[in-house]
Design an enzyme around this catalytic site. Structure first.
Site, PDB file in Angstrom:
ATOM      1  N   GLU A  48      83.898 -89.713  91.823  1.00 50.45           N
ATOM      2  CA  GLU A  48      84.772 -89.600  90.557  1.00 50.45           C
ATOM      3  C   GLU A  48      86.291 -89.090  90.535  1.00 50.45           C
ATOM      4  OE1 GLU A  48      82.250 -88.052  87.215  1.00 50.45           O
ATOM      5  OE2 GLU A  48      83.277 -89.043  85.575  1.00 50.45           O
ATOM      6  N   LYS A 127      83.678 -97.157  83.164  1.00 51.24           N
ATOM      7  CA  LYS A 127      83.155 -95.382  82.731  1.00 51.24           C
ATOM      8  C   LYS A 127      81.820 -96.082  81.519  1.00 51.24           C
ATOM      9  CE  LYS A 127      81.484 -90.898  82.808  1.00 51.24           C
ATOM     10  NZ  LYS A 127      82.764 -89.549  83.701  1.00 51.24           N
ATOM     11  N   CYS A 169      79.044 -91.245  86.800  1.00 48.06           N
ATOM     12  CA  CYS A 169      78.733 -90.060  86.665  1.00 48.06           C
ATOM     13  C   CYS A 169      77.700 -90.263  85.434  1.00 48.06           C
ATOM     14  CB  CYS A 169      79.295 -88.914  86.412  1.00 48.06           C
ATOM     15  SG  CYS A 169      79.411 -87.380  86.591  1.00 48.06           S
TER      16      CYS A 169
HETATM   17  N1  LIG Z   1      82.284 -86.944  84.720  1.00 45.19           N
HETATM   18  C1  LIG Z   1      81.069 -86.553  84.206  1.00 45.19           C
HETATM   19  O1  LIG Z   1      80.463 -87.591  83.646  1.00 45.19           O
HETATM   20  C2  LIG Z   1      79.801 -85.579  83.986  1.00 45.19           C
HETATM   21  C3  LIG Z   1      78.858 -85.615  83.661  1.00 45.19           C
HETATM   22  C4  LIG Z   1      78.156 -84.831  84.465  1.00 45.19           C
HETATM   23  O2  LIG Z   1      78.012 -83.316  83.764  1.00 45.19           O
HETATM   24  C5  LIG Z   1      76.532 -84.458  82.729  1.00 45.19           C
HETATM   25  O3  LIG Z   1      75.836 -83.422  83.324  1.00 45.19           O
HETATM   26  O4  LIG Z   1      75.961 -85.342  82.445  1.00 45.19           O
END
Ligand SMILES: NC(=O)CCC(=O)C(=O)O
Length: 297
Positions: A48, A127, A169
């Site tokens: 990412e 996302k 993520c």
């Molecule tokens: N970049 C993100 O989306 C971080 C996501 C994250 O840390 C989580 O705990 O879920």
């Protein structure tokens, strides 16, 4: 039943050290992707925000414009770098994500780009679930202050291998996406992601193994390397998990490329041994993969 994964696939996760210099990030990504392809990887993943630091303050200044397709080199240097790199390495390449800007709507997205071994863009994923959390004394983050969410499930067909799902993520925390993808026949779920020192320690491995266990598919998580000088400290620990929820490979915290060999038999054996696939009770609860789902297939 035909195998979901038609032939073995070598997956490489590039846990890239990223910094403030976009051109340097792209050059570093190039050398690590070429290293992975020399090691025989068929599918290579970058993290990412692989071309920029991760943080709301950075998204606008690093954002690139992808539409109309294909973008010019000025509008999206990262698109052109990834396309050329996929062709040079003759591997599928997932550019984990870049900040994207759409001038017509003035909206920003966190968007990944997936290229064929010939350098053609096969899919993009914006996302879907934005990272908005507040854990007092630990971490507060609000992607939605700057970004807009994507609104589709992204599945891609790799003709020689089978189907995979792309998400980013925080998307991993929403098991519906994974279940829909698995029921639509994906053998692999890929999540480029930058967890942090709080939630990474708590949930990174757990999320990866849970999505693999629930769906009896392979899962790959690719993080940036940890940088304690940066404003956001990524967790690292990029990993591939097998359909039985076993971790096949795991990076440490620094820049590193990790590899795993994926095989269709592993999915079949797991599903034969624990046949939840044929034991679901859709007469008791609904099938989340049916109904009005927005796909990009
Ligand atoms: N970049 C993100 O989306 C971080 C996501 C994250 O840390 C989580 O705990 O879920």
């Amino acid at each position: 039943m035909a195998s979901l994964l038609k032939k073995p696939l070598k997956l490489a996760l590039v846990q890239l050290a990223t910094g403030a210099d976009k051109a340097a990030n792209l050059a570093r990504a190039r050398s690590r992707v070429l290293e992975a392809s020399k090691s025989g990887a068929n599918l290579i993943v970058l993290p990412e925000c692989f071309n920029s630091p991760y943080g709301c303050q950075y998204f606008p200044s690093y954002a690139e414009t992808l539409l109309p397709h294909p973008p010019s080199k000025t509008d999206s240097p990262s698109y052109h770098a990834l396309s050329a790199l996929a062709a040079e390495s003759k591997a599928y390449l997932l550019g984990g994500s870049i900040p994207e800007y759409v001038p017509s709507t003035k909206k920003y997205y966190n968007t990944s780009l997936f290229f064929s071994p010939k350098g053609d863009l096969l899919a993009t994923h914006r996302k879907v679930h934005l990272f908005d959390i507040d854990i007092p004394g630990k971490i507060t983050f609000r992607e939605s202050d700057v970004l807009s969410p994507g609104n589709k499930v992204t599945l891609v067909e790799l003709p020689e291998y089978g189907k995979i799902a792309l998400a980013i993520c925080y998307d991993i925390r929403f098991p519906e996406l994974a279940t829909i993808a698995a029921r639509k026949g994906c053998f692999l779920l890929l999540y480029p992601g930058a967890f942090n020192l709080t939630t990474g320690a708590l949930h990174w491995e757990l999320q990866a193994r849970a999505r693999a266990m629930d769906n009896q598919v392979y899962v790959g998580l690719c993080s940036p390397a940890r940088d304690m000088e940066a404003s956001y400290n990524a967790w690292g620990h990029s990993m591939v998990v097998d359909p039985n929820a076993k971790v096949l490979c795991e990076a440490g915290e620094k820049e590193e490329v990790v590899y795993a060999e994926l095989k269709g038999e592993a999915i079949e054996e797991t599903r034969k041994g624990i046949p939840i696939y044929t034991q679901r009770r859709f007469d008791v609860y609904p099938d989340v993969s049916k109904g009005d789902i927005k796909f990009d297939e």
